[in-house]
Design an enzyme around this catalytic site. Structure first.
Site, PDB file in Angstrom:
ATOM      1  N   GLY A  88       6.822   1.475  -0.190  1.00 23.56           N
ATOM      2  CA  GLY A  88       7.171   1.713  -1.586  1.00 23.56           C
ATOM      3  C   GLY A  88       6.478   2.948  -2.083  1.00 23.56           C
ATOM      4  O   GLY A  88       5.771   3.640  -1.340  1.00 23.56           O
ATOM      5  N   GLY A  89       6.679   3.239  -3.367  1.00 26.24           N
ATOM      6  CA  GLY A  89       6.077   4.425  -3.941  1.00 26.24           C
ATOM      7  C   GLY A  89       4.564   4.367  -3.919  1.00 26.24           C
ATOM      8  O   GLY A  89       3.889   5.380  -3.865  1.00 26.24           O
ATOM      9  N   MET A  90       4.015   3.148  -3.970  1.00 25.99           N
ATOM     10  CA  MET A  90       2.565   3.008  -4.031  1.00 25.99           C
ATOM     11  C   MET A  90       1.934   3.107  -2.644  1.00 25.99           C
ATOM     12  O   MET A  90       0.789   3.528  -2.502  1.00 25.99           O
ATOM     13  CB  MET A  90       2.224   1.673  -4.675  1.00 25.99           C
ATOM     14  N   GLY A  91       2.663   2.715  -1.608  1.00 26.77           N
ATOM     15  CA  GLY A  91       2.109   2.750  -0.269  1.00 26.77           C
ATOM     16  C   GLY A  91       2.873   1.842   0.669  1.00 26.77           C
ATOM     17  O   GLY A  91       4.045   1.522   0.439  1.00 26.77           O
ATOM     18  N   VAL A  93       2.874  -1.870   3.074  1.00 24.82           N
ATOM     19  CA  VAL A  93       2.344  -3.224   3.116  1.00 24.82           C
ATOM     20  C   VAL A  93       2.443  -3.731   4.551  1.00 24.82           C
ATOM     21  O   VAL A  93       3.501  -3.637   5.171  1.00 24.82           O
ATOM     22  CB  VAL A  93       3.114  -4.167   2.165  1.00 24.82           C
ATOM     23  N   LYS A 110      -2.154  -4.011   1.635  1.00 24.42           N
ATOM     24  CA  LYS A 110      -1.411  -2.926   1.008  1.00 24.42           C
ATOM     25  C   LYS A 110      -2.255  -1.668   1.088  1.00 24.42           C
ATOM     26  O   LYS A 110      -3.353  -1.596   0.529  1.00 24.42           O
ATOM     27  CB  LYS A 110      -1.083  -3.270  -0.439  1.00 24.42           C
ATOM     28  N   ASP A 203       2.851  -5.667 -15.536  1.00 26.18           N
ATOM     29  CA  ASP A 203       4.116  -5.366 -14.842  1.00 26.18           C
ATOM     30  C   ASP A 203       4.777  -6.641 -14.338  1.00 26.18           C
ATOM     31  O   ASP A 203       5.163  -6.750 -13.176  1.00 26.18           O
ATOM     32  CB  ASP A 203       3.853  -4.395 -13.684  1.00 26.18           C
TER      33      ASP A 203
END
Length: 909
Positions: A88-91, A93, A110, A203
């Site tokens: 994903g955009g964050m990293g 998993v 993550k 969120d």
């Protein structure tokens, strides 16, 4: 790809991937032409995404070669990565397993993109991870750890959850309105728990809320938003302008750059509830236009929920929405009218101050709605009260209509219900005021948690809260007392007993001036409990006796009476007064059974009942009560919480008192394991560690026992309770003596003597504990004569001290052992006989106990010393039968018994 490009590209990519192909094309055309480089990069990534999907890669095997750099087998902290779960955009998993053997369960690791956090933020990220890891709830996927690898890579270690998005689960199982509300309540309970622990999610959305095959909700990514946000600047670290959010579930204040609070999560829950029930978003209509979404979020008022369902009926999707809810659109619209319309509307207010004050208040109104009771957000009126009463008592009204004139019956019922409803309304309003006060207090603590970006300790945070309460609630004594009692609980959890006692004293004094009998009585009972902790049981029980007669006069005080009866039972049990403890605990259980509600309410009375049975040596009844208490917790999804750890620890203490050491080691180990997972900052308390360490020593695992008892000692030394410290020192000294660690035993004994000297008013029991410990060290050093003298004195001290029975039987057994070591076998036989008699009186219907085995061991030793090998052979056989059943096949006592048997058995030829 550099950081600046990714910051611009990531939110656009997330938005585009959520759209179907047609909407995605519209979205791309709507992008502004000001930065063609970003638009071109976005198109390239989407094209690559479509190419990968077209390759049917999921139909072959879950290979992770698409990830640029495979980390399979790589160590991240204490975890080994096994396979990638997603990107994903964050990293990325990864599925991982713990590498150091602490536990075997899989976790999700993550790996956060380095571009997400700068150097300063990475330091704070590692620092705050341990704080957020304390958040433990059965419906929250726990954040176990957060840190930075040696290479500078931020990472999170989370519970691995196999589940389905909540909206997809509800549709797939065709849950009706009540079923969806039940699922939603699990979500609300989890969010409320996080808020009380000073964590806001920020969120909440269906993709962050999974439901397992067993129907249990698990919330993901709780606390991660806090890790990625600089509280002092109010800015998100991943973007120079806006915090991370999902626009569809964002609150107006999030897109308006206003402060985020617990009300932000209330709004997101309102959106989720609206979609779960009505099948559509409350404001957003155009999924392809971010600008239109922002405008709708800020300006458009949500349609009433029932009206939204009516509009759905005119669309092609309407039939499918109704079918997924096991109903028709007409029935769905009727179900959403009335209370649900008002509840959802309150949660979706544009202004945070107009929403529910807390998530708990929202959940409570949903529970009242499901029980057909008046909700707090509806205007009170006679017609409304009559309608809710009629829904609650449909069958009763129908039967009454057949025998009385409908008008008279209806009027009478309405009048009765008016009074009852007014009482319920007043209570609901009082509960709401309390909830708002607690929410205000929590928001204050949230704002203080990281002043200027620098974290403070729990103790300092609680001290600031204590300073605030007298000022914030100066004009409202009832709310002030409520808040002081809540703060006392937090001090108790933090093992700040002096601070707890100070706050309880203030709550008790302030309660004297209020008219609320229930609250005044609760403050009195809580104040009484701290006297019991200091050994002043008579004073504690006298205070409780002063409030019980009033509490027992009406069912309105049932909850408070139940809590006070629990305190009464616990204090009486601590004073070995089973005759008072058992009826008090049984009364508490009966009150909670008649009150109804969540099964978890029963666990405290049941745990108190188990303790009461224990002091009467009714071991089997005590075990059944402990099992029921654990069942009550597990039925509420609380089987892995710190509360469960306390119950398991008390169960282990009971089994130890019964001489069932091997059985007691199991719940003791589980209690410590749960406490470590539930609170990674504080871990198990000193009592849990003491219980577990003593159980390990009793079963012969001295190395592990010493390690656990050292941990308990470290905590006992910072708690201002000489009595507790002396008891842990006793267990550590016994383990050291039995394990052959003489120097350690002598050092610990010196500390025990120092503790007694520093204690201005040591109890007789504490003196006896140190005396018998000194006798053990003397025997370990080879001074059997001094051991006999000291143990003889200790027996006499235990006989006159309170809480004598467990200490007395162990002292008598050791005195017999010391006499045997002196060769004074006749005296040893007499002392051993007394030990056997005392151990027999403690069997309580059981067939074996370690006390009986140890007493018989000393009797056999005395018989052999007197030359009666035939009697010694029979006695040692019986001793080993008890020891093997109660302790196992290892440990100093078992080894001594085995050695004695080898000397008295007739040699074979």
């Amino acid at each position: 790809m550099d950081r600046q490009l990714w910051e611009s590209l990531s939110p656009l990519l997330d938005r585009a991937l959520d759209l179907d192909p047609d909407a995605r094309a519209t979205f791309l055309r709507s992008l502004p032409a000001g930065d063609p480089f970003v638009t071109r990069a976005l198109r390239d990534l989407l094209h690559e995404h479509e190419r990968v999907l077209a390759s049917d890669f999921l139909e072959t095997s879950p290979v992770v070669d698409e990830i640029p750099c495979s980390l399979r087998g790589h160590r991240v902290g204490a975890y080994t990565l096994e396979r990638a779960l997603g990107m994903g955009g964050m990293g990325t998993v990864w599925l991982a397993r713990r590498s150091d053997g602490r536990f075997e369960a899989s976790v999700a690791v993550k790996l956060v993109n380095l571009s997400v956090l700068d150097a300063t933020a990475r330091e704070r990220f590692a620092r705050e991870g341990s704080v957020l890891a304390r958040l433990a709830h059965p419906h929250i996927a726990q954040l176990f750890d957060a840190g930075i690898t040696a290479a500078g890579q931020p990472f999170l270690v989370l519970e691995y959850v196999k589940g389905t998005r909540i909206d997809e689960y509800a549709d797939a199982h065709r849950l009706d309105v009540r079923g969806r509300l039940a699922l939603f309540k699990q979500v609300a309970d989890a969010v409320a728990h996080a808020h009380t622990n000073l964590v806001v999610h920020r969120d909440l959305k269906p993709s962050n809320i999974l439901v397992t095959d067993e129907g249990q909700v698990k919330l993901l990514d709780f606390g991660i938003a806090k890790l990625l946000r600089d509280e002092s600047l109010g800015q998100d670290l991943t973007s120079p302008t806006a915090p991370p959010l999902t626009l569809r579930y964002a609150a107006p204040e999030q897109v308006g750059n206003a402060p985020v609070s617990t009300a932000t999560d209330v709004y997101a829950l309102g959106v989720l509830l609206y979609e779960l029930l009505g099948g559509r978003h409350p404001t957003i209509r155009d999924e392809s236009d971010p600008v239109a979404q922002l405008r709708a979020l800020a300006e458009r008022e949500p349609l009433r929920l029932s009206e939204a369902v009516r509009l759905v009926a005119d669309q092609s999707s309407g039939a499918g929405i109704a079918r997924a809810r096991s109903t028709t659109l007409d029935r769905l619209q009727r179900a959403c009218r009335g209370d649900l319309n008002v509840i959802v509307a309150r949660a979706l207010k544009k202004s945070p101050s107009e929403r529910y004050a807390t998530v708990t208040a929202l959940a409570d109104d949903l529970r009242r709605h499901l029980r057909n009771e008046p909700v707090s957000v509806r205007a009170d009126s006679l017609p409304y009260r009559v309608r809710t009463f009629a829904r609650r008592h449909r069958l009763g009204l129908a039967a009454a209509a057949s025998v009385v004139v409908a008008l008279i019956a209806g009027t009478a019922i309405a009048l009765v219900e008016a009074r009852e409803s007014a009482r319920q309304r007043d209570r609901a309003l009082a509960d709401l005021r309390l909830a708002e006060a607690k929410n205000d207090f929590i928001d204050f603590l949230l704002s203080q948690a990281t002043p200027n970006g620098k974290p403070i300790s729990n103790a300092e945070l609680l001290a600031r809260g204590e300073a605030l309460i007298p000022k914030r609630f100066a004009a409202d004594a009832p709310l002030r007392v409520h808040m002081l009692l809540a703060l006392a609980d937090r001090y108790q959890d933090n093992l700040q007993l002096d601070a707890r006692n100070r706050v309880l004293a203030q709550a008790y004094n302030d309660s004297r001036s209020i008219a609320d009998v229930s609250l005044q009585s609760m403050a009195t009972c809580r104040w009484a409990s701290q006297f019991a902790d200091r050994g002043e049981s008579a004073r504690a029980l006298a205070l409780i006796d002063g409030v019980l007669p009033v509490l027992s006069t009406t069912a309105d005080y049932a909850e408070t009476e139940s809590r006070c009866r629990v305190f009464e039972a616990e204090i009486a049990a601590q004073n070995r007064d089973g005759a008072r403890a058992i009826p008090a605990a049984e009364r508490a259980v009966s009150l909670e059974e008649h009150r109804g509600g969540a099964p978890g309410r029963l666990f405290e009375p049941l745990a108190a009942l188990a303790g009461a049975y224990s002091v009467a040596s009714r071991w089997e009844a005590a075990s059944r009560a402990f099992a029921r208490a654990m069942g009550a917790l597990e039925s509420d999804g609380l089987g892995n919480t710190r509360t469960a750890a306390v119950v398991l620890n008390n169960w282990a203490v009971m089994l130890s008192d019964a001489g069932q050491n091997a059985d007691g080691a199991k719940p003791a180990a589980r209690a410590v394991e749960i406490a470590r997972a539930a609170d990674t900052e504080n871990g198990p308390n000193l009592g849990m560690l003491h219980t577990y360490g003593a159980a390990l020593a009793a079963t012969g695992d001295y190395a592990s026992a010493d390690r656990i008892l050292d941990e308990s000692l470290a905590k006992a030394r910072v708690v201002n309770s000489p009595r507790r410290l002396v008891l842990v020192l006793q267990a550590a000294i016994r383990s050291a003596c039995d394990g052959g660690e003489r120097a350690r035993a002598e050092r610990l004994l010196s500390e025990a003597h120092a503790v007694l000297r520093a204690d201005q008013s040591p109890t007789e029991y504490s003196k006896a504990v140190v005396e018998i410990s000194a006798a053990r060290v003397a025997l370990a050093d080879g001074d059997a004569r001094q051991a006999a003298d000291l143990s003889d004195h200790a027996v006499r001290m235990f006989t006159t001290a309170t809480n004598t029975r467990a200490g007395l039987v162990q002292a008598e057994i050791f005195h017999a052992r010391s006499l045997n070591a002196n060769g004074r076998f006749n005296e040893a036989a007499t002392a051993a006989d007394e030990s056997v008699h005392e151990a027999a009186s403690r069997l309580g219907g059981l067939t074996h106990s370690s006390f009986m085995g140890q007493a018989l061991l000393e009797l056999a030793e005395a018989e052999r010393g007197r030359g009666d090998t035939i009697a010694a052979r029979a006695t040692i056989a019986s001793a080993l039968e008890h020891l093997h059943a109660a302790i196992g096949f290892t440990g100093a006592d078992v080894q001594r018994a085995e050695a004695l048997r080898s000397t008295v058995d007739t040699p074979s030829h």
